[in-house]
Design an enzyme around this catalytic site. Structure first.
Site, PDB file in Angstrom:
ATOM      1  CE  LYS A   1      -3.937   1.982   2.598  1.00 13.98           C
ATOM      2  NZ  LYS A   1      -4.803   1.808   3.777  1.00 13.98           N
TER       3      LYS A   1
ATOM      4  CB  SER B   1      -8.441   0.962   5.651  1.00 17.99           C
ATOM      5  OG  SER B   1      -9.087   2.202   5.660  1.00 17.99           O
TER       6      SER B   1
ATOM      7  CB  SER C   1      -8.006   3.812   2.803  1.00 19.06           C
ATOM      8  OG  SER C   1      -7.188   3.133   3.753  1.00 19.06           O
TER       9      SER C   1
END
Lengths: 482, 489
Positions: free
Chosen positions: B77, B176, B152
């Site tokens: 990420k 997330s 996210s």
């Protein structure tokens, strides 16, 4: 009208840790800008603070040194504001739960009286960096070497009533923290900075007047002058029926006046809240006890001991205990010289005189306890008169004979003549050569004799090239002249 | 067809020299090349770095001292800092930021020989539930490209689901990892707060942020998580508790495992179709020996208001460092210091980030602190106690990961409350610092639905074992999304 002055001081004390409070960067003073700023100090994304345990130990040591409550659970908070020298946009400090709670210590004033000043709290925090406005043409630079340096903010109660008390408080605090070894206390390098909260009120009033805060005063002298000028400013306003505005002011040493900062920063809402990156600091009883076991003898205890153990007067004991190094110098000298009073005199007058005149620091002085003790030994065994001792002291200060007292005495032929046979021969010679003075002396009363005997002593000292033991000469002369 | 294979199978193939890491890596790089324009799952791909790591992994493999992840292509990420590789956090603010250091998670995965393909897309500063808040464009869901992948960690979820990498790291502040895993039909685990180091993981809300693993299966997640986890002296909130060998404990017996079903999570408000799918999944677990127990989580409704005070409050100060002074975006020709701050921040932060900074600043303001932040902290403790009560009765807690399947892009952007409700089942887990996992549990029309399992602190092993054993009986996690790299190697 006279006003009662109410002062509280906030001292930012730089702790003597090797590395910063939340990063491994060095805290050394005077390095090239930004050479001691790590990714943590620069607040790079994803960087996290890790508490330096040494800073905690120093704070606890301070708390123990002033008999304060130790916060067994203290919490680091974020104090939020934007400034270029504050990389994270917040300063990590302690707000609601400081590491040191209430305590106090006594200060001695010029008239010999003592006064106890309360300590409200002391908390750990990180220092900011600094802006450099002259380093780069048409731009400001930021030096983050200082960012993250550990500070202990020591907040006093509003117990101080004059500039004199404020300075006495700061000097006592300075002595204390250097004894504790938690700070070098070097004000010229910013190791001890002071904010002064000052207000005036009518004598006898229990309410406080509106206060102003004078920020960042960094010498004892400036503290004294800043307070004097702020008292004058506030009393002028009050006398004219005006009101004091609560504000932050700066002391301008060149103009010897304080002036309003009028900074936006003053109106900041710091939005304190516990820093989620750091756990609360929990201190066990055992941990605190372990730190307590490392507490050195503190100034007041040492002073009392010097009076009891060495028979020194209050003044000498106090002066020697002003700094731990000086007290230690005295004890080492005495352990050799075996004469505490003589040692104290030599240290407080001759040695301190030389240090002050030359600007040399005690630890760098060419005369160390070994030499001074040796010198005093030679006074006590009558090898040296006190006048000769001053010459040897001077020679030692110049580094003669690698500091060997006996070699200096030998080389300069300074041995005092204490042999009564040799002295008697000299006396007889002087007496024989000055019949007129002898007659005068013998005709005189006791009062006059005391003056006249000086003539004979002088003659004998001259004849002995200054080496005769003056005390012995006096004794023998009394006998000879009858 | 190696693209659907598990880490175990791939690792085996690598060890047996049936394929090299370089070949595997090239396969994924080419899949990214083919599909990333459409999916926007990756913000950056570093081919040279990936090939260099794969080459190194092949050397390690040939020496015979490889670990499970040696040579396995993964993605990070894009809020895990990678030395020398741009780390944007999905923001214009950090669009050009190249960290001079690796996050601990990145370092740990490098050490076991995993190959980093690139950095995955995310909501700006991890603030969002749909991945529509990225400066680098919205990520598309491989199951339905008109839908969001969740957020996210939407880029990581979409990349795994579309076969663009074997596994990916994610972070979970309020769901997330779990919610995008559910939306994209993969498995994701957010471990206990403190299990994975936060050093080098760009902060959103420090007391809630936690890194975790996203992969097709619980087994793959176990391999990734055990490599990521562990004490880090540079993160004061990291736990020094020993990391369990999750991948070796996947078959620990779950007979008699008590799974709590909170009444509040299965209330009448829950979508009927979601409820049906979850019940089917729970019955499968029951068939495997688990015992289902009805429980109460009385404080469940506090989670959203508490989260939306605490997270923005922490974020508002975590993001103060982006001031245009030292790195990141700086506005053109600032007139003075104030202008530098306001324009740099106004021009470079997106709307959602600004919104949360404002909310958080307000919540911490003098005069409001007690009413908001102070109260929220108290309520947070109630939520944590609520779970501890529940764990006296049960071993794990089950519930939906999200209220429904992936929704259409743009359908909730104008309704922040609807968007925030997406996280209603996931937020409490972060507030209590517990581990939570989402695994595929069926399809709502053509879109995946996730079942969430919540464990007590440091009970990751039990979560992964339950999910793994469920996955030995079901094939939801092996279904292929319509957008899938595919192709033989």
């Amino acid at each position: 009208m006279s006003w009662e002055v109410v002062i509280g001081l906030e001292v930012h004390l730089q702790l003597a840790t090797e590395s910063k409070i939340f990063s491994g960067s060095s805290t050394r003073f005077g390095a090239e800008p930004n050479t001691q700023a790590s990714a943590v100090d620069l607040a790079m994304p994803g960087m996290l603070p890790v508490l330096n345990e040494q800073a905690v130990r120093y704070a606890v040591l301070f708390g123990l040194g002033i008999g304060a409550e130790i916060g067994q659970r203290s919490v680091f908070d974020r104090k939020n504001y934007f400034y270029p020298d504050l990389p994270k946009g917040y300063q990590i400090s302690q707000f609601e739960q400081p590491i040191v709670g209430r305590g106090s210590f006594a200060v001695t004033l010029a008239d010999g009286s003592t006064k106890t000043i309360g300590i409200t709290r002391a908390h750990l925090e990180e220092d900011a960096g600094k802006s450099l406005h002259d380093a780069i043409p048409n731009a400001s630079g930021i030096d983050l070497n200082r960012a993250g340096t550990p500070l202990l903010e020591i907040v006093s109660e509003p117990d101080i009533r004059s500039a004199e008390e404020a300075v006495a408080y700061l000097k006592t605090l300075h002595t204390l923290v250097t004894y504790l070894g938690i700070s070098d206390g070097d004000m010229s390098q910013g190791s001890m900075r002071c904010d002064i909260n000052l207000s005036l009120r009518k004598p006898g009033s229990t309410e406080f007047g509106t206060r102003t805060e004078i920020k960042n005063v960094n010498s004892f002298r400036f503290v004294e002058r800043a307070i004097a000028s702020e008292i004058e400013r506030q009393s002028d306003i009050l006398e004219e029926g005006g009101v004091i505005i609560q504000e932050t002011r700066l002391y301008d040493a060149e103009r010897d006046e304080t002036r309003s900062m009028r900074s936006k920063e003053v109106a900041n809402d710091y939005r304190y809240f516990p820093d989620p990156d750091l756990l609360p600091v929990e201190l066990s009883d055992a941990y605190i006890a372990e730190i307590a076991s490392t507490l050195p003898e503190l100034p007041d205890a040492k002073k009392a001991r010097f009076q009891a153990e060495y028979g020194l007067g209050e003044y000498d004991a106090s002066a020697l205990c002003d700094s731990q190094a000086l007290a230690q110098f005295f004890e080492l000298t005495t352990s050799r010289a075996k004469d505490p009073k003589l040692a104290a005199n030599w240290i407080l007058t001759d040695l301190l005189g030389q240090l002050n005149a030359s600007g040399v620091k005690l630890q760098d002085a060419p005369i160390q306890p070994e030499q001074l003790g040796h010198l005093i030994e030679r006074i006590k065994d009558n090898t040296l008169s006190s006048k000769m001792a001053k010459q040897v002291f001077e020679a030692l200060w110049q580094g003669e004979a690698q500091g060997n007292v006996d070699q200096i005495i030998e080389a300069r032929g300074l041995k005092q003549v204490s042999d009564s046979g040799a002295l008697e021969a000299l006396i007889n010679e002087v007496v024989a050569n000055n019949p007129e003075q002898v007659a005068q002396y013998q005709a005189a009363d006791d009062g006059k004799r005391k003056k006249l005997i000086g003539f004979f002593v002088g003659q004998i000292m001259k004849a002995s090239k200054g080496q005769a033991n003056p005390q012995l000469v006096n004794q023998l002369l009394n006998k000879t002249l009858g | 067809m190696m693209d659907m294979q598990s880490i175990k199978q791939l690792s085996d193939a690598l060890s047996k020299k049936q394929i090299s890491s370089v070949e595997l890596t090239r396969h994924f790089l080419s899949s990214i090349e083919t599909h990333n324009d459409q999916l926007k799952a990756f913000i950056s791909v570093d081919e040279d770095r990936a090939i260099a790591q794969a080459t190194q992994a092949d050397k390690t493999l040939s020496k015979g001292n490889a670990r499970a992840l040696t040579g396995i292509p993964i993605a990070h990420k894009d809020l895990f800092c990678t030395e020398g590789l741009a780390t944007t956090c999905g923001s214009k603010m950090l669009a050009n930021f190249v960290p001079p250091y690796d996050a601990t998670v990145v370092q740990k995965l490098d050490e076991v020989g995993a190959v980093t393909l690139g950095k995955t897309n995310l909501d700006e500063f991890a603030m969002g539930s749909s991945n529509e808040n990225s400066y680098f464009g919205a990520v598309r869901n491989p199951w339905d490209t008109n839908c969001v992948p969740g957020g996210s960690s939407g880029g990581s979820a979409a990349a795994v689901a579309a076969g663009l990498c074997v596994a990916a790291t994610g972070t979970d502040t309020g769901g997330s990892i779990r919610q995008p895993a559910a939306f994209c039909g993969i498995t994701g685990i957010k471990p206990t707060y403190g299990r994975v180091s936060r050093l080098g993981m760009i902060a959103y809300a420090s007391s809630l942020d936690q890194g975790g693993a996203m992969a097709r299966s619980a087994e793959d997640c176990a391999f990734l998580l055990e490599a990521m986890s562990g004490f880090d002296a540079a993160d004061s909130t990291s736990s020094d508790r020993a990391v369990e060998p999750y991948s070796e404990q996947l078959n620990h017996d779950i007979k008699g495992l008590r799974i709590g079903l909170p009444r509040q999570y299965f209330s009448a408000d829950l979508d009927a179709k979601v409820r049906e799918l979850l019940h089917n999944a729970l019955h499968e677990l029951e068939r495997l020996g688990a015992v289902l127990v009805d429980i109460e989580l009385k404080q469940a409704e506090l989670a959203i208001p508490v989260y939306y005070i605490i997270a923005p409050a922490e974020a508002s100060t975590n993001l103060s460092r982006y001031d245009g002074v030292r790195y990141g975006y700086r506005c053109e020709a600032p007139a003075d210091l104030h202008d530098l701050y306001t324009r740099s921040r106004s021009e470079a932060f997106g709307e959602e980030v600004k919104k949360r900074i404002l909310v958080g600043t307000y919540a911490l303001s003098s005069g409001y602190y007690d009413a908001y932040y102070g109260q929220a902290q108290k309520a947070r403790r109630l939520i944590a106690e609520d779970f501890q009560q529940a764990f006296k009765q049960v071993d794990l807690i089950a519930g939906p990961t999200a209220p429904g399947p992936a929704f259409a892009l743009g359908s909730k952007t104008s309704d922040p409350v609807a968007m925030y409700l997406e996280d209603i089942y996931t937020l409490a887990v972060n507030l209590a610092g517990l581990p939570g996992l989402s695994m595929p549990a069926g399809f709502y029309d053509h879109r995946p639905i996730g079942l969430q399992l919540i464990g007590n602190h440091f009970d990751e092993s039990r979560l992964l074992a339950a999910a793994h054993q469920y996955q030995t009986q079901t094939d939801w996690h092996t279904r292929k999304a319509p957008v899938f790299a595919g192709g033989a190697l």
